[in-house]
Structures are given as C-alpha cells and as structure tokens.
Design an enzyme around this catalytic site. Structure first.
Site: not given
Length: 337
Positions: A60, A129
């Site tokens: 990322e 998540h």
C-alpha cells in the site's frame, strides 16, 4: 435511469471517467485482470488496456507513493486499497505527501488522486477487514473525504472526486455494496447473493462534493449520519414514529455545515450517528460544531450514537453496530430533553 448495485455504479463511474479523459488511470492490487476483490473494476483492463488499469505489488505504501508521483506528473490516478484496514502503511504518504503537495510547492504541483477504500463492517470480516477510519482523514488539511450511502450518490460522487484537482479519500461502505439492507444487521432475510439495486442516472453526472442531502424531512429532531448508518437511521425513525429529519452528509470534508445548522435550528434537537468508535469519532466534530452554532436553539443536549470503544469484535459484530434499537433509544432521550 438504470437499476444498479453500488458496485455497478462505481464501475460505471470508472468507465465514464476513463472514456472521457485519457489521463485517468486505475491501479491497485488485483484491479486489472481479476477486477478487484469486490469486482468494482471488472472489465476495465480488457476495455482500456493494461497501461490504464493495472495490478500493483502488495504494498500500500508503494501503491499510494507511486500514485502521488503519477498525479504530480499530470495524470489522474484512481487507487483501490482492498480494505480500508490496509491503508495504514500508506498513511504517511497520504498525509505527508498527497495532502501537502499543493501547499508545499506553492501551487506548482497538485495531486489529483482518488484513493478508494471499502470501509466499515457488516460482512463478518473481523478486526482487519471492518474498520471505519474516516476520522483519521478528516483531521488532515488538504484532503477531501467522501462516504456515499447509495448507488446514485456513489457514482456521482466518484465522478466528482476524479474531476477534483486535489486528493480525495473515497470510503465505500462494503455492507452496501451488493446486499439488501433494511437497517437491521441480524435479520435472516439478508442474502449476500442478492443485489441492493438503486435508480442510477445513466451517463455522466457529478454530485458536488460538500453538499449534504436531507433524505427524510422532519420537525422534531435532526439525525445527522452517513454511509451505512443512513439506512439504520431511516429504519429507526420509521419504527419510532417520531417526526425526525435525517441528513446524509455524503461528504465529511468539506462539511455542509449550512445544511446541518439549518435543520438543527429548526428542530432544536440533534443526534449524530456513525459506526466508528465513539471517542474521537467524526461525530464529535459534528456535535461540537452544532453546539457552537446552534446553542441558543437547542432544547436538549446533542447526542452521539456510535460503535464501541473496543477493537472490532468479530463474534459480536451484530451487537457492535449501532442498530435501530440504540438509535430509537437516543431519539426517545433527546425528545425528553
């Protein structure tokens, strides 16, 4: 008008933006051949080629850092982070580079970049998540932060974000992607195989950033919310029978304070609702602004309804969410004030 899920609306926005502007590119983990973990970019690589929709390494920090350079060069990258929970390695790049590029270069460079992230819970994704990190971005000068609650707004807001000359954080409530949702998290009628379709205008249209929307008019109290919680708010108000106005912020920054204060000054009561944790959540900022601007109109204290101040509890996901019952109790409390 067409019937679309939020996933399809987001994909449509990508297609229109890439068709109309050759500078728009899409990048991220698995966004190319596979079409993204939630399929929001399905078919883009086949249609526009691997030079404009491409997969990146699983980094990322590297994805966002490269996108900032691409944006400074003059292109318009749309980055997908697979889950908002994964953005922390890239947070320094977003805060220290993307948000400050225009200011530190005295306008010589801009960063027309969109960072898309599925956020929030509702799919039993567990602690890594399911997070709702919007407050981490609204604290940063130089960023815009968007959270749609329906397919029509998702498409228009994403097109507006791509057209914006500065970096935009685009948080997509994954509970609303493609599952029917009536505001209750524990009903067996919820089937992930079904799609929650909404009326979406075809073709190009922009939903301006910074404009909230009154989704239900009312006179007794104002309920300020965004994203998944819009549906919870509507369910709670319908079940309570109270004449409560529901406002969907849509954009957290820039914040449509005029819409909020006009409502609260009329109703005299205010509830702020979000699924992120209570302490230092974005609702605290809204509550403070309402108290400062509407103090002499308030008939009761401003109330907040939010998630627990704990790490995300996988096994207790249904109880963690502020559901209609908790919102109804807040409505009763603020009406007694």
């Amino acid at each position: 008008m067409a019937r679309m899920s939020m996933i399809e609306a987001i994909r449509s926005a990508h297609e229109i933006a890439m068709e109309e502007d050759p500078d728009v590119i899409v990048m991220g983990e698995d966004v190319g051949y596979f079409g993204g973990v939630f399929r929001c970019t399905a078919g883009l690589q086949q249609r526009f080629g691997a030079a404009r929709c491409f997969d990146t390494p699983i980094s990322e920090l590297g994805i966002v850092g490269a996108a900032i350079g691409i944006a400074a060069y003059g292109l318009k990258p749309v980055v997908e982070i697979q889950f908002a929970d994964y953005m922390y390695p890239a947070y320094d790049q977003i805060v220290s580079e993307a948000a400050r590029l225009r200011y530190r270069s005295a306008g010589q460079f801009t960063c027309p970049m969109v960072v898309r992230m599925p956020s929030g819970g509702g799919i039993f994704g567990g602690q890594t998540h399911s997070q709702s990190p919007e407050a981490l971005f609204t604290h940063v000068a130089g960023l815009k932060t968007v959270v749609p609650s329906n397919p029509q707004d998702a498409k228009g807001l994403l097109l507006a974000a791509i057209a914006d000359p500065d970096p935009v954080i685009f948080l997509e409530p994954k509970r609303l992607y493609n599952g029917p949702f009536d505001g209750h998290f524990n009903r067996p009628s919820q089937s992930w195989a079904k799609h929650e379709l909404g009326e979406v205008a075809e073709g190009q249209y922009l939903t301006p950033l910074g404009q909230a929307k009154v989704v239900r008019a009312g006179q007794a109290a104002s309920l300020i919310t965004y994203g998944t919680m819009v549906h919870v708010a509507l369910a709670a108000v319908a079940e309570s029978g109270a004449d409560v106005e529901v406002i969907d912020l849509r954009t957290l920054l820039p914040l449509d304070l005029d819409c909020i204060t006009a409502s609260v000054r009329r109703t005299g009561r205010c509830i702020v609702l979000h699924e992120a944790t209570l302490i230092s959540g974005f609702g605290a900022e809204v509550a403070a602004l309402v108290q400062a601007d509407c103090f002499y109109h308030l008939e009761a204290p401003v109330l907040r309804v939010a998630g627990w101040d704990t790490p995300y509890p996988h096994a207790q996901e249904v109880d963690y969410f502020p559901g209609p019952e908790r919102v109804r109790r807040a409505i009763e409390q603020v009406m007694e004030g």
